[in-house]
Design a protein around this motif. Sequence first.
Motif, PDB file in Angstrom:
ATOM      1  N   ARG A  57       0.720  -1.209   0.019  1.00  0.00           N
ATOM      2  CA  ARG A  57       0.047  -0.182   0.085  1.00  0.00           C
ATOM      3  C   ARG A  57       0.834   1.239   0.132  1.00  0.00           C
ATOM      4  O   ARG A  57       1.788   1.341   0.857  1.00  0.00           O
ATOM      5  CB  ARG A  57      -0.944   0.166   1.274  1.00  0.00           C
ATOM      6  CG  ARG A  57      -1.950  -1.323   1.281  1.00  0.00           C
ATOM      7  CD  ARG A  57      -2.935  -0.992   2.450  1.00  0.00           C
ATOM      8  NE  ARG A  57      -2.128  -0.903   3.553  1.00  0.00           N
ATOM      9  CZ  ARG A  57      -2.807  -0.450   4.655  1.00  0.00           C
ATOM     10  NH1 ARG A  57      -3.813   0.278   4.571  1.00  0.00           N
ATOM     11  NH2 ARG A  57      -2.156  -0.432   5.841  1.00  0.00           N
ATOM     12  N   ALA A  58       0.742   2.044  -1.119  1.00  0.00           N
ATOM     13  CA  ALA A  58       1.494   3.251  -1.243  1.00  0.00           C
ATOM     14  C   ALA A  58       0.567   4.231  -1.803  1.00  0.00           C
ATOM     15  O   ALA A  58       0.014   4.144  -2.777  1.00  0.00           O
ATOM     16  CB  ALA A  58       2.949   2.971  -1.749  1.00  0.00           C
ATOM     17  N   LEU A  59       1.153   5.621  -1.351  1.00  0.00           N
ATOM     18  CA  LEU A  59       0.478   6.820  -2.058  1.00  0.00           C
ATOM     19  C   LEU A  59       1.517   7.620  -2.699  1.00  0.00           C
ATOM     20  O   LEU A  59       2.530   7.861  -1.717  1.00  0.00           O
ATOM     21  CB  LEU A  59      -0.274   7.659  -1.000  1.00  0.00           C
ATOM     22  CG  LEU A  59      -0.937   8.681  -1.270  1.00  0.00           C
ATOM     23  CD1 LEU A  59      -2.099   8.564  -2.452  1.00  0.00           C
ATOM     24  CD2 LEU A  59      -1.610   9.636  -0.166  1.00  0.00           C
ATOM     25  N   ALA A  60       1.582   8.155  -3.825  1.00  0.00           N
ATOM     26  CA  ALA A  60       2.351   9.136  -4.218  1.00  0.00           C
ATOM     27  C   ALA A  60       1.911  10.513  -4.150  1.00  0.00           C
ATOM     28  O   ALA A  60       0.984  11.023  -4.197  1.00  0.00           O
ATOM     29  CB  ALA A  60       2.628   8.844  -5.934  1.00  0.00           C
ATOM     30  N   ILE A  61       2.878  11.268  -3.678  1.00  0.00           N
ATOM     31  CA  ILE A  61       2.579  12.698  -3.325  1.00  0.00           C
ATOM     32  C   ILE A  61       3.639  13.712  -3.653  1.00  0.00           C
ATOM     33  O   ILE A  61       4.938  13.376  -3.317  1.00  0.00           O
ATOM     34  CB  ILE A  61       2.573  12.893  -1.627  1.00  0.00           C
ATOM     35  CG1 ILE A  61       1.581  11.829  -0.790  1.00  0.00           C
ATOM     36  CG2 ILE A  61       2.242  14.187  -1.257  1.00  0.00           C
ATOM     37  CD1 ILE A  61       1.799  11.695   0.649  1.00  0.00           C
ATOM     38  N   THR A  62       3.326  14.453  -4.499  1.00  0.00           N
ATOM     39  CA  THR A  62       4.041  15.434  -5.067  1.00  0.00           C
ATOM     40  C   THR A  62       4.521  16.612  -4.144  1.00  0.00           C
ATOM     41  O   THR A  62       3.241  17.356  -3.977  1.00  0.00           O
ATOM     42  CB  THR A  62       3.592  15.965  -6.384  1.00  0.00           C
ATOM     43  OG1 THR A  62       3.532  14.841  -7.255  1.00  0.00           O
ATOM     44  CG2 THR A  62       4.677  16.799  -7.165  1.00  0.00           C
ATOM     45  N   GLY A  63       5.447  17.109  -3.810  1.00  0.00           N
ATOM     46  CA  GLY A  63       5.810  18.308  -2.841  1.00  0.00           C
ATOM     47  C   GLY A  63       7.112  18.299  -2.767  1.00  0.00           C
ATOM     48  O   GLY A  63       8.111  17.673  -2.843  1.00  0.00           O
ATOM     49  N   ASN A  64       7.492  19.760  -2.318  1.00  0.00           N
ATOM     50  CA  ASN A  64       8.784  20.287  -1.730  1.00  0.00           C
ATOM     51  C   ASN A  64       8.871  20.098  -0.258  1.00  0.00           C
ATOM     52  O   ASN A  64       8.329  20.740   0.394  1.00  0.00           O
ATOM     53  CB  ASN A  64       8.888  21.671  -2.398  1.00  0.00           C
ATOM     54  CG  ASN A  64      10.436  22.200  -1.924  1.00  0.00           C
ATOM     55  OD1 ASN A  64      11.184  21.508  -1.224  1.00  0.00           O
ATOM     56  ND2 ASN A  64      10.720  23.340  -2.524  1.00  0.00           N
TER      57      ASN A  64
END
Length: 252
Positions: A57-64
């Motif tokens: 189970r994984a979630l991709a999160i775009t962020g700095n």
Amino acid sequence: MSNRLKGRVALVTGGGRGIGRAICDAYAREGAAVGIMDLKSDVARSAADEINGAGGRALAITGNAGLRSDVFRAADETRQAFGPVTLLVNNAMWNRYGPLEDQDERLVDRMIDVGFKSVIWGYQAVVPQMREARGGAIVNIASPSAVLAMKNGIMYSSVKAAVAAATRSGAAEYGADNIRVNAIAPGPTQTEGANMVLSEEAWDRRRERVPIGRLGQPEDCANAAVFLASDEAAFISGDMTFVDGGITYAFS
């Protein structure tokens, strides 16, 4: 898989590749759900897709990670997907070596933002969730440079020394909340990013300096990160583990 982290929820900054990616993969194999935060959306998605495709189970999160608002958003998105975050890995770093007089304000600010402020934002964003869950574990990625002198690395060494200090102080600050804070200090480790800037000759010179006789791999750090996050390390806090083949003490 031994399910040492079953039921845990992790947030890993800079988790799309290199050491961060290896830690995400290892945490998922051990049963944790993982929020993968990375500045590059494609590498975050690739890491998450691979974990999900393998049954994790994984979630991709775009962020700095250097922006407080992005770190808080990543913590919130991870919580919404999986529940309160109980594992935090502050891995994100941006670095440029060179003489200090050549490093301008923009470069210095970015190194501090991504390499150190991200740790502070991580604490602020995730500790309340850990308190709600009645405990958790934080793993910071430091460096042997935190304790060793390094030519053309004043900024890098300073940032990593600050991470080491935040680790010790975090352990003291949050211990009463059943939150452990530790750090890993990787030695010469072959990652995609390092391979882009180091020649084979440069790797050979680093290999020759390592007492154990080989270069580190991201999985070496991932193994240490799993241990520090697990119940096996239940009485370890405020420590900095050198995953470096013995190089730190050989040259200290």
